[in-house]
Design an enzyme around this catalytic site. Structure first.
Site, PDB file in Angstrom:
ATOM      1  N   CYS A  61       0.777  -1.256  -0.129  1.00  0.00           N
ATOM      2  CA  CYS A  61       0.021  -0.031  -0.071  1.00  0.00           C
ATOM      3  C   CYS A  61       0.766   1.243  -0.115  1.00  0.00           C
ATOM      4  O   CYS A  61       0.139   2.466  -0.018  1.00  0.00           O
ATOM      5  CB  CYS A  61      -1.122  -0.063   1.386  1.00  0.00           C
ATOM      6  SG  CYS A  61      -1.748  -1.595   1.346  1.00  0.00           S
TER       7      CYS A  61
ATOM      8  N   HIS B 131      -2.636   8.258   6.121  1.00  0.00           N
ATOM      9  CA  HIS B 131      -2.790   7.028   5.505  1.00  0.00           C
ATOM     10  C   HIS B 131      -4.155   6.604   6.044  1.00  0.00           C
ATOM     11  O   HIS B 131      -5.248   6.027   5.021  1.00  0.00           O
ATOM     12  CB  HIS B 131      -1.832   5.848   5.845  1.00  0.00           C
ATOM     13  CG  HIS B 131      -1.942   4.596   5.144  1.00  0.00           C
ATOM     14  ND1 HIS B 131      -2.035   4.478   3.625  1.00  0.00           N
ATOM     15  CD2 HIS B 131      -2.024   3.554   5.422  1.00  0.00           C
ATOM     16  CE1 HIS B 131      -1.921   3.123   3.455  1.00  0.00           C
ATOM     17  NE2 HIS B 131      -2.457   2.558   4.361  1.00  0.00           N
TER      18      HIS B 131
ATOM     19  N   HIS C 190      -9.864   2.039   0.134  1.00  0.00           N
ATOM     20  CA  HIS C 190      -8.124   2.089   0.042  1.00  0.00           C
ATOM     21  C   HIS C 190      -7.865   1.212  -1.478  1.00  0.00           C
ATOM     22  O   HIS C 190      -8.239   0.090  -1.706  1.00  0.00           O
ATOM     23  CB  HIS C 190      -7.870   1.036   1.355  1.00  0.00           C
ATOM     24  CG  HIS C 190      -6.388   1.118   1.301  1.00  0.00           C
ATOM     25  ND1 HIS C 190      -5.437   1.543   0.391  1.00  0.00           N
ATOM     26  CD2 HIS C 190      -5.729   0.446   2.234  1.00  0.00           C
ATOM     27  CE1 HIS C 190      -4.327   1.365   0.820  1.00  0.00           C
ATOM     28  NE2 HIS C 190      -4.188   0.623   1.877  1.00  0.00           N
TER      29      HIS C 190
END
Lengths: 401, 351
Positions: free
Chosen positions: A160, A293, A328
């Site tokens: 990620c 994040h 995400h």
């Protein structure tokens, strides 16, 4: 060594909240999420989980680009859309008039296609092309061919944090004089593989995710692609073009704690942020806003929040996570959030952290929960953390060349 | 600045457990693929982890830790990996369980290990390296991208010792699919020169090769890593090699040995053949894929071989495909390619 500054001259994006930069801005300003019932992904879980899915079928994506071939995976097509927009917005007409590279990133790669036909591959020849589109390098080669880039091509996969690392490498290639311009970012499409993977880890929220909320239950997956065009100071001066911002800092560190979990003390995150500040030669107090994040998992938000307190003390700047808009998106997340950060810088606006209600009991950090217009924003920090302990942070500042 | 190779370890189809740079007997697989001879993992990895880890992870972690030992250091300032197909075994395992169980009742282990950065992450975890950590996944450029990044880190002064390497595994499923796609030869490899092979297909290989690259020369130093370049679809490989050597102030005659990445697939060899018979005709050559097979990070095997030959200043004649290697090995040039698209040049020199 006399180091060049690195400017951002173009950006492109596609995600569940818009198929280009303008649409993205409209959705963000309207506080409109793109996370909804799954429509295109063929999965038994489609009524169970929501996701930030882009409402275009594979055929519609090809039609949008004017390309028609089985050899384009969903990830390649998303990447081509965003990369084309980035290059156009940077006004790059002759792509090879300067040394121009492409550094892309992906984690899902061609799995979207492989997972549909895997068993068939062993039985008939109908979808054998999947074998050539499965690896991570494939989408990058398609994007490079579409843009005409040949000078330098590579792909990063650090889960990620991937796109943050692509942006970082691009800046370092420019600073070291190896490239004049570079298209950087990432692409990932929604897949059964990742949906089931995150489900087995029990970190998916069945409802809209609520980053930094005490009652947060997990993340929503999304899909998308985003690219920036980075250019050296000399290149910007030569062309005399306007710049969107300057990439001031970047930091890459590893949590070295657990393959899929972040350390509760936010070790890797703290180190990545501090490294980025050091490269930017900035004090924490100079950061005006943090695009966190903030995935909405209990683990990430605790770890990240702890890192923010470590770096910024009790005077943390404004912060929010925009994951509740896009979901995400994995590898491209840092690219998508870089584009969102550039919109914040340009329009002096902070987009709120959606679905937030209760402060976390571990600390007093509270994200921005309402749209803030007319905020003085000069510098933004963007965080991206991934499996494997990969933590990266980027710093963008308003600038003119 | 000078960049030194201060340690290396490799896992390949050859038996690397002996003391020699290259085993006295070359292993010929007599099969259509080169399966790696895996070492014992128990010296470096806990038994419960050995059971859980996919082969790519085990090979990568083991080669990385052996490399640190070889360099005589216990930690690195950065971990930079390259892998073409990543942890394919774990990807297959999780994908099959999704299909077989209709997306229900799955366990996460294979998914967790399927991400491409798993090897780099596990290395960081085992040696507690909190610094720079990166993974490249660009087919035939995966390992070479890692090398470039490692060299950049050293040049920036961001690191003194970078642990970098390439890893790819072959699985029965991957081999079958590669065969179905027409990439694999239909016959077994019996030791013939790959450059002379008139048929399509290659022999699939696998392995892990790691290196400690440093800005400091030590008693453990193997060689100097002088230059690396990536060439995407070069119009003329020979012209590119010429420009590369000129940048280093070298003529072809100065090259003691060329490690040539002939894959044996006649469809992709025209540039390599033109180079081998033309511009580099006068140089001794060694077709390294005869010893490791073809895989996306085979360059890591070639770099291990180059570093080892330079350190020992000897090249076993049995390995050489053409020419005679001079008594003093000064410069080794690696010319590799993957399917006639991703070409890379690596120059390694004696210290």
């Amino acid at each position: 060594m006399m180091q060049t500054r690195v400017f951002i001259t173009g950006s492109g994006i596609i995600s569940a909240i818009g198929q280009n930069v303008d649409e993205t801005l409209s959705s963000l300003r309207a506080c409109r999420t793109g996370i909804r019932k799954i429509k295109h992904l063929q999965t038994v879980h489609r009524d169970e989980f929501v996701a930030g899915e882009i409402d275009l079928s594979l055929d519609e994506l090809m039609h949008k680009l004017g390309v028609y071939s089985e050899s384009y995976t969903r990830g390649s097509l998303l990447g081509m859309i965003a990369a084309r927009e980035a290059v156009t917005s940077a006004g790059l007409k002759d792509i090879n008039e300067a040394r121009t590279g492409l550094i892309s990133s992906t984690s899902v790669a061609g799995m979207t296609r492989t997972e549909r036909y895997y068993k068939e591959l062993f039985e008939n020849t109908k979808h054998l092309g999947c074998i050539d589109t499965h690896d991570c390098g494939d989408s990058t080669l398609h994007i490079a061919a579409d843009l005409g880039i040949t000078c330098f091509i590579t792909t990063i996969s650090t889960a990620c944090s991937s796109a943050a690392n692509a942006i970082m490498l691009g800046a370092r290639m420019i600073k070291s004089g190896k490239l004049d311009r570079v298209v950087v970012g990432g692409t990932d499409a929604l897949s059964k593989f990742t949906l089931n993977g995150f489900h087995t880890l029990m970190i998916l929220d069945r409802e809209w995710c609520s980053p930094f909320d005490d009652q947060r239950r997990g993340l929503n997956l999304g899909e998308g692609a985003a690219y920036l065009v980075l250019e050296s100071e000399a290149e910007v001066k030569r062309s005399g073009k306007p710049v969107l911002a300057e990439l001031r800092g970047y930091g890459n560190a590893n949590d070295a704690f657990h393959q899929t979990a972040s350390s509760p003390e936010g070790f890797g995150a703290t180190l990545a942020i501090r490294k980025a500040l050091a490269v930017a030669a900035m004090e924490p107090s100079e950061v005006d806003y943090i695009n966190a994040h903030g995935t909405g998992t209990p683990n990430n938000d605790l770890s990240e929040g702890t890192a923010l307190i470590k770096v910024f003390g009790d005077r943390a700047p404004l912060f929010s996570s925009t994951k509740a808009y896009t979901g995400h998106t994995l590898a491209p997340a840092a690219g998508i959030e870089a584009v969102i950060s550039l919109l914040s810088l340009k329009h002096n606006v902070v987009f709120p952290n959606l679905n937030y209600q209760n402060p976390m009991k571990e600390f007093s950090l509270v994200p921005v929960t309402g749209l803030l217009e007319g905020v003085k924003l000069d510098t933004i920090l963007s965080n991206s953390f991934g499996f494997g302990g990969n933590c990266s942070s980027l710093i963008f500042s308003k600038a003119s060349a | 600045m000078n960049i030194y190779i201060n340690g290396t370890a490799v896992i390949s189809a050859q038996n690397h457990l002996g003391e020699e740079a290259f085993p006295k007997t070359v292993h010929v697989p007599f099969d259509d693929h080169f399966r790696a001879q895996e070492p014992s993992y128990k010296e470096h990895i806990a038994p419960n982890m050995i059971r859980r880890m996919g082969r790519a992870i085990k090979m990568g972690v083991s080669a990385a830790l052996r490399t640190l030992e070889d360099a005589g250091i216990s930690e690195a300032d950065a971990v930079v990996c390259g892998t073409g197909i990543g942890c394919f075994e774990d990807s297959e395992k999780f994908l099959l369980s999704i299909i077989d169980h209709q997306e229900n009742l799955l366990t996460p282990t294979a998914f967790i290990q399927s991400t491409h950065n798993t090897v780099g992450a596990q290395i960081a975890l085992l040696i507690k390296c909190h610094q720079y950590n990166m993974t490249y996944v660009q087919r035939g450029f995966s390992f070479e991208s890692a090398l470039l990044d490692a060299m950049l880190l050293l040049a920036e002064g961001e690191a003194k010792h970078v642990l970098t390497g390439g890893i790819d595994e072959l699985t029965p499923g991957y081999l079958t699919l590669q065969k179905r796609a027409g990439y694999i030869k239909s016959s077994a490899y019996t030791g013939e020169r790959l450059r002379d092979d008139p048929t399509p297909g290659h022999y699939l290989g696998e392995g892990a090769g790691f290196f400690v690259l440093s800005s400091l020369q030590t008693t453990a130093t193997y060689a100097r890593l002088q230059a690396v370049t990536l060439l995407h679809n070069p119009a003329s490989l020979a012209l590119a090699v010429n420009a590369f050597l000129q940048e280093q102030g070298l003529e072809p005659a100065a090259i003691s040995l060329v490690l040539t990445g002939h894959s044996g697939d006649v469809r992709y060899e025209s540039q390599m053949q033109a180079l081998q018979l033309g511009y580099l005709n006068g140089c001794p050559q060694l077709d390294f894929k005869q010893y490791c097979g073809e895989y996306m990070t085979s360059g890591s095997f070639a770099l291990w071989l180059a570093a080892s030959l330079l350190k020992t200043n000897s090249a076993p004649p049995a390995l050489i495909s053409s020419g005679t290697v001079p008594t003093n090995i000064a410069h080794v040039l690696i010319v590799n390619h993957f399917r006639d698209d991703d070409y890379s040049l690596i120059l390694v020199s004696r210290c």
